[in-house]
Scaffold this motif. Structure first.
Motif, PDB file in Angstrom:
ATOM      1  N   LEU A  25      -5.943  -6.667   1.323  1.00 22.30           N
ATOM      2  CA  LEU A  25      -5.266  -5.509   1.894  1.00 22.30           C
ATOM      3  C   LEU A  25      -4.160  -6.000   2.813  1.00 22.30           C
ATOM      4  O   LEU A  25      -4.292  -7.047   3.443  1.00 22.30           O
ATOM      5  CB  LEU A  25      -6.243  -4.640   2.692  1.00 22.30           C
ATOM      6  N   SER A  26      -3.103  -5.221   2.908  1.00 19.47           N
ATOM      7  CA  SER A  26      -1.985  -5.577   3.770  1.00 19.47           C
ATOM      8  C   SER A  26      -1.737  -4.473   4.785  1.00 19.47           C
ATOM      9  O   SER A  26      -1.796  -3.290   4.437  1.00 19.47           O
ATOM     10  CB  SER A  26      -0.720  -5.770   2.916  1.00 19.47           C
ATOM     11  N   LYS A  28       0.991  -3.728   5.769  1.00 19.29           N
ATOM     12  CA  LYS A  28       2.244  -3.096   5.337  1.00 19.29           C
ATOM     13  C   LYS A  28       2.047  -2.092   4.203  1.00 19.29           C
ATOM     14  O   LYS A  28       2.944  -1.325   3.892  1.00 19.29           O
ATOM     15  CB  LYS A  28       3.240  -4.172   4.897  1.00 19.29           C
ATOM     16  N   ASP A  29       0.871  -2.086   3.600  1.00 18.65           N
ATOM     17  CA  ASP A  29       0.560  -1.177   2.501  1.00 18.65           C
ATOM     18  C   ASP A  29       0.219   0.192   3.089  1.00 18.65           C
ATOM     19  O   ASP A  29      -0.847   0.390   3.669  1.00 18.65           O
ATOM     20  CB  ASP A  29      -0.606  -1.715   1.683  1.00 18.65           C
ATOM     21  N   GLU A  30       1.125   1.155   2.933  1.00 17.27           N
ATOM     22  CA  GLU A  30       0.931   2.469   3.534  1.00 17.27           C
ATOM     23  C   GLU A  30      -0.315   3.176   3.014  1.00 17.27           C
ATOM     24  O   GLU A  30      -0.891   3.997   3.725  1.00 17.27           O
ATOM     25  CB  GLU A  30       2.170   3.337   3.323  1.00 17.27           C
ATOM     26  N   THR A  31      -0.754   2.851   1.817  1.00 19.08           N
ATOM     27  CA  THR A  31      -1.964   3.487   1.288  1.00 19.08           C
ATOM     28  C   THR A  31      -3.234   2.878   1.875  1.00 19.08           C
ATOM     29  O   THR A  31      -4.315   3.444   1.735  1.00 19.08           O
ATOM     30  CB  THR A  31      -2.027   3.407  -0.256  1.00 19.08           C
ATOM     31  N   GLN A  33      -3.207   1.606   5.264  1.00 20.94           N
ATOM     32  CA  GLN A  33      -3.119   1.595   6.722  1.00 20.94           C
ATOM     33  C   GLN A  33      -4.175   2.459   7.400  1.00 20.94           C
ATOM     34  O   GLN A  33      -4.799   2.019   8.370  1.00 20.94           O
ATOM     35  CB  GLN A  33      -1.718   2.010   7.178  1.00 20.94           C
TER      36      GLN A  33
END
Length: 67
Positions: A25-26, A28-31, A33
């Motif tokens: 997971l990142s 920066k990944d809006e899905t 966050q």
């Protein structure tokens, strides 16, 4: 279905170097966050510094938590 399961463990095809059973997971990944924010809240009792750092990274990536 089941293409991400190897020997019963999740394995990322996009990030094959991620160890089996781990989910990449990142911040920066809006899905992801909101999920990472929730994880930071749940994890706080175990490791408050981790939670603080994860929250800071999420905010730096543009995430605004719900009130």
């Amino acid at each position: 279905m089941g293409t991400h399961l190897v020997n019963g463990q999740f394995q990322s095809d996009k990030y094959p170097t991620t160890p089996p059973g781990k989910v990449p997971l990142s911040v920066k990944d809006e899905t992801a966050q909101d999920l990472l924010w929730e994880y930071a809240q749940r994890r706080r009792v175990v490791d408050a510094e981790f939670s603080d750092d994860l929250e800071t990274a999420l905010r730096a990536a543009g995430f605004v938590p719900s009130p």
